[in-house]
Scaffold this motif. Structure first.
Motif, short mmCIF file in Angstrom:
data_model
loop_
_atom_site.label_atom_id
_atom_site.label_comp_id
_atom_site.label_asym_id
_atom_site.label_seq_id
_atom_site.Cartn_x
_atom_site.Cartn_y
_atom_site.Cartn_z
N TYR A 133 3.13 -11.30 7.70
CA TYR A 133 4.14 -10.44 8.31
C TYR A 133 4.04 -9.08 7.65
O TYR A 133 4.09 -8.97 6.42
N SER A 134 3.89 -8.04 8.47
CA SER A 134 3.61 -6.71 7.94
C SER A 134 4.65 -5.71 8.41
O SER A 134 5.31 -5.90 9.44
N LEU A 139 0.85 -1.17 0.00
CA LEU A 139 0.00 0.00 0.00
C LEU A 139 0.90 1.24 0.00
O LEU A 139 1.64 1.47 0.96
N ASP A 140 0.83 2.01 -1.07
CA ASP A 140 1.70 3.19 -1.22
C ASP A 140 1.07 4.15 -2.23
O ASP A 140 1.06 3.85 -3.42
N PRO A 141 0.49 5.27 -1.73
CA PRO A 141 0.45 5.67 -0.33
C PRO A 141 -0.86 5.28 0.32
O PRO A 141 -1.82 4.90 -0.33
N VAL A 142 -0.87 5.44 1.65
CA VAL A 142 -2.10 5.50 2.43
C VAL A 142 -2.08 6.89 3.06
O VAL A 142 -1.23 7.17 3.91
N ALA A 143 -2.98 7.75 2.63
CA ALA A 143 -2.90 9.16 3.03
C ALA A 143 -4.25 9.66 3.52
O ALA A 143 -5.28 9.42 2.88
N ARG A 148 3.22 -2.79 4.02
CA ARG A 148 3.53 -3.99 3.23
C ARG A 148 3.07 -5.20 4.03
O ARG A 148 3.44 -5.36 5.20
N ILE A 149 2.24 -6.02 3.41
CA ILE A 149 1.71 -7.23 4.06
C ILE A 149 2.16 -8.43 3.24
O ILE A 149 1.77 -8.58 2.08
N ASN A 150 2.97 -9.26 3.85
CA ASN A 150 3.44 -10.48 3.20
C ASN A 150 2.53 -11.62 3.62
O ASN A 150 2.63 -12.13 4.74
N ALA A 151 1.62 -12.01 2.71
CA ALA A 151 0.64 -13.05 3.02
C ALA A 151 1.07 -14.41 2.48
O ALA A 151 0.25 -15.33 2.40
N THR A 152 2.34 -14.55 2.09
CA THR A 152 2.80 -15.86 1.62
C THR A 152 3.04 -16.82 2.77
O THR A 152 3.18 -18.02 2.56
N ARG A 184 7.09 3.51 12.89
CA ARG A 184 7.73 2.48 12.07
C ARG A 184 7.67 1.18 12.84
O ARG A 184 8.35 1.00 13.85
N LEU A 185 6.80 0.27 12.36
CA LEU A 185 6.57 -0.98 13.06
C LEU A 185 6.59 -2.14 12.07
O LEU A 185 6.24 -1.98 10.90
N GLU A 186 6.95 -3.30 12.56
CA GLU A 186 6.87 -4.52 11.77
C GLU A 186 6.62 -5.69 12.71
O GLU A 186 6.96 -5.64 13.89
N GLY A 187 6.01 -6.74 12.14
CA GLY A 187 5.74 -7.90 12.96
C GLY A 187 4.69 -8.80 12.34
O GLY A 187 4.06 -8.46 11.34
N PRO A 188 4.48 -9.97 12.93
CA PRO A 188 3.47 -10.90 12.41
C PRO A 188 2.10 -10.58 12.96
O PRO A 188 1.96 -9.88 13.97
#
Length: 681
Positions: free
Chosen positions: A469-470, A443-447, A460-464, A503-507
């Motif tokens: 993991y986002s 998603l770019d951008p979300v504004a 970014r959402i990795n659904a594989t 700025r966050l990341e995680g499952p």
């Protein structure tokens, strides 16, 4: 009558130079053939050999005709069945009589007891059985390389269609050929009759079970035409299918065939009124499509197209099919309390389904967008109008993301909301672009544009993975503090512009689960601003100055030199690394944590006065409890200790000495705002 050509000099030139010589050459060629060609001579003056050859040819033709009239075509049932079985790797049999009539301008064939078995993985069910099948073909069109069927009559057909979760389809006779998504193409049929047809569908990926009757009749009453009526279940809920069309008589390839179709199931209803552009080419049609339901995500069960969760919707537009390409164009309607319009194209690229959507809202209800993010909508109904709110039951939505649906298709989304209904955050416009490719959603951008300021970022959402993991990176620019902290008595409590970054990341399969397991940093900065002086004094628990200003309705303000809140996040717990609010009279420093999983806070704020104060409680302010409604209090243990010291001084020295425990000399210094802001950014 006078011939004008004789007086035309151009005509005389053409006649004398072209036509006369050509006629002379043609006569010479004719004389040469008559004198030298043996075939011409034999035809003109046949001899004994020629007469014998002609007799033999006539005898052979007669024998062929007699053979076609007297031949028992049933002798070919076995060879035809064995060849077809070997060709398509399934049992194919002609169990009844086979009649063929070739001596006609419309040769015909009739097959009784046709049986087409299932593939090796579904041999327990025959794919198709037909009690009686008759068809004729137009000979002149066939000799010209085209197939036209004047008549097709099908009696008691039984079709069983099975589709497995891994994409196998029992009705595909050539499963090794790539699925291009093109529609079924049949040769033109002038008259089609179907009596007592039955169709069974078992689609296991989307859990669809359907039993339908199929008939095609001639006549002028209500029973004439094509009828398909089906009932079944989809994901355990009722499913109904209805298709109506006119009689298949005098059908022409250049004349569209009109139809009406309805599908109801999985909380959705689709109604289509359209036409097949070229009859029996099911890869080409147009229709006016209306659809409504409780959640757009449920359409995946009916269409196989992944859509987000939404409040109840009703949309209408033009649906066009061009083989594998479906276009839902110029549609409009409502989703929840918001209008929605745009275009959606569904196609196939590289063997994968692809969806491209360009969507617009003139006026968006922000609660409806929250439902897309996973909030539970509250739905009410006013006659034929559906009104909803996506307000979540908790601060962070916890509806899980269906990762399997994201993996089966690619696509792109462009969404713009020109206006947003009045909301507590003062959002005025929304802009979202998304790209999905092989299970990874960017998603770019979300504004979100506010009345003043903007929140803009990427996700970014990795659904594989089984558990997505986002990663997110959002920046807040120029958001007014007046929109966060309400005014009192019409006077702003605070004013200024806030800057921030997360700025966050995680499952996590939902927004809540992601936040509860995330790591990263969150910061909020106010470079400068103003605060009511009374509240600035109370941050330092300066009772005399703060309370007197409140009681006197003092609207004077104090400068906010800077405010910095910088948190590090690990395992869903945000820990204050820097927490400073520096005003002209007081500097406050905080510590503590925010639990994003439990959605609670436990913060402590210690205020220090920069000027002497007579009555000051030497106790920190505590903010504890749910993020949506925290409880703010002072550390009563510290207050009790301070009161105890005051009482002891009063007993040991004199009553006036007790005041010493509440006097603050005001020795606090200004914070280094530049360094604090730089470290937070």
């Amino acid at each position: 009558m006078r011939n004008p050509l004789k007086d035309n000099p151009n005509w005389l030139v053409v006649r004398d130079r072209a036509m006369v010589p050509a006629g002379v050459r043609l006569r010479r060629w004719r004389d040469w053939v008559a004198a030298h060609d043996p075939v011409y001579a034999a035809v003109r003056r046949p001899g004994r050999p020629e007469r014998i050859a002609a007799a033999v040819a006539l005898a052979l033709a007669g024998a062929v005709v007699a053979f076609l009239l007297l031949f028992d075509w049933n002798l070919l049932r076995g060879p035809i069945g064995r060849w077809a079985s070997a060709r398509y790797d399934r049992e194919i049999e002609l169990n009844g009589d086979l009649d063929v009539a070739l001596l006609s301008w419309t040769p015909s064939a009739r097959v009784r007891g046709l049986r087409i078995g299932g593939p090796d993985w579904a041999r327990e069910q025959d794919t198709l059985t037909v009690e009686d099948l008759r068809a004729s073909v137009r000979l002149r069109a066939l000799l010209g390389g085209h197939v036209e069927l004047p008549l097709v009559v099908v009696s008691r057909p039984r079709a069983v269609l099975i589709a497995t979760g891994d994409g196998r389809r029992s009705w595909r006779l050539n499963p090794d050929q790539p699925d291009t998504g093109e529609g079924l193409r049949l040769p033109p049929i002038n008259r089609l009759l179907i009596t007592d047809g039955r169709l069974s569908l078992d689609e296991r990926r989307r859990k669809i079970r359907l039993e339908a009757t199929v008939d095609a009749r001639e006549g002028s009453d209500g029973a004439a035409g094509f009828h398909l009526d089906g009932r079944g279940t989809i994901n355990g809920t009722p499913l109904t299918v209805l298709v109506r069309g006119g009689p298949f008589i005098n059908i022409r390839r250049d004349r569209p065939y009109r139809f009406h179709g309805e599908i109801a199931g999985a909380g959705a209803r689709l109604i289509a009124d359209g036409s097949i552009t070229r009859p029996f080419d099911f890869g080409q049609f147009t229709a006016a499509l209306r659809l409504r339901g409780r959640d757009l995500a449920d359409l995946y069960l009916l269409t196989g197209v992944t859509t987000p969760n939404t409040p109840p919707y009703r949309l209408a537009g033009k649906l066009t099919r061009d083989d594998a390409r479906f276009t839902f164009a110029d549609f409009s309607g409502r989703v929840g309390s918001s209008d929605l319009s745009g275009d959606v194209v569904v196609d196939k690229a590289g063997g994968r389904r692809r969806v491209d959507a360009d969507l617009r809202s003139r006026r968006l209800d922000l609660d409806d967008l929250m439902a897309v993010l996973g909030a539970e909508p509250r739905v009410t109904s006013d006659g034929d109008t559906v009104v909803s709110s996506g307000a979540p039951g908790r601060l962070l939505p916890d509806a899980p993301l269906n990762v399997e649906r994201l993996r089966v298709m690619d696509g792109a989304l462009r969404y713009r909301a020109a206006q947003v209904k009045r909301n507590g955050l003062d959002v005025r416009r929304v802009e979202i672009d998304a790209d999905l490719k092989r299970g990874v959603l960017n998603l770019d951008p979300v504004a979100f544009t506010f009345d003043r300021g903007e929140l803009r970022g990427t996700a970014r959402i990795n659904a594989t993975r089984d558990r997505p993991y986002s990663a997110i990176d959002f920046r807040l620019r120029g958001y007014p503090l007046e929109s966060i902290i309400p005014a009192r008595g019409g006077v702003p409590t605070v004013s200024g512009r806030a800057l921030g970054r997360a700025r966050l990341e995680g499952p996590g399969a939902s927004v809540h689960d992601f936040a509860a397991a995330s790591k990263g940093t969150v910061s909020l900065v106010v470079p400068q601003g103003r605060m009511r002086a009374a509240f600035a004094e109370l941050m330092g628990i300066n009772l005399t100055a703060g309370l007197f200003k409140l009681l006197d309705d003092d609207d004077s303000t104090a400068e906010i030199r800077c405010a910095v809140a910088d948190f590090t996040v690990s395992g869903g717990t945000a820990t204050a690394r820097t927490f400073v609010i520096d005003t002209t009279p007081v500097v406050a420093r905080g510590s503590g944590t925010i639990d994003l999983g439990a959605e609670t806070m436990n913060l402590r704020i210690d205020g220090e006065t920069k000027e002497p104060r007579l009555v000051r409680l030497w106790a920190p302010i505590l903010a504890r409890g749910p993020l949506t409604s925290p409880k703010v209090d002072v550390d009563r243990g510290a207050v009790a200790a301070q009161l105890g010291v005051g009482g002891l001084l009063g007993a040991l020295v004199n009553p006036f000495a007790a005041l010493a425990a509440f006097v603050d000399p005001g020795l606090a210094e200004d914070a280094n705002c530049g360094a604090l802001i730089s470290s937070a950014r």
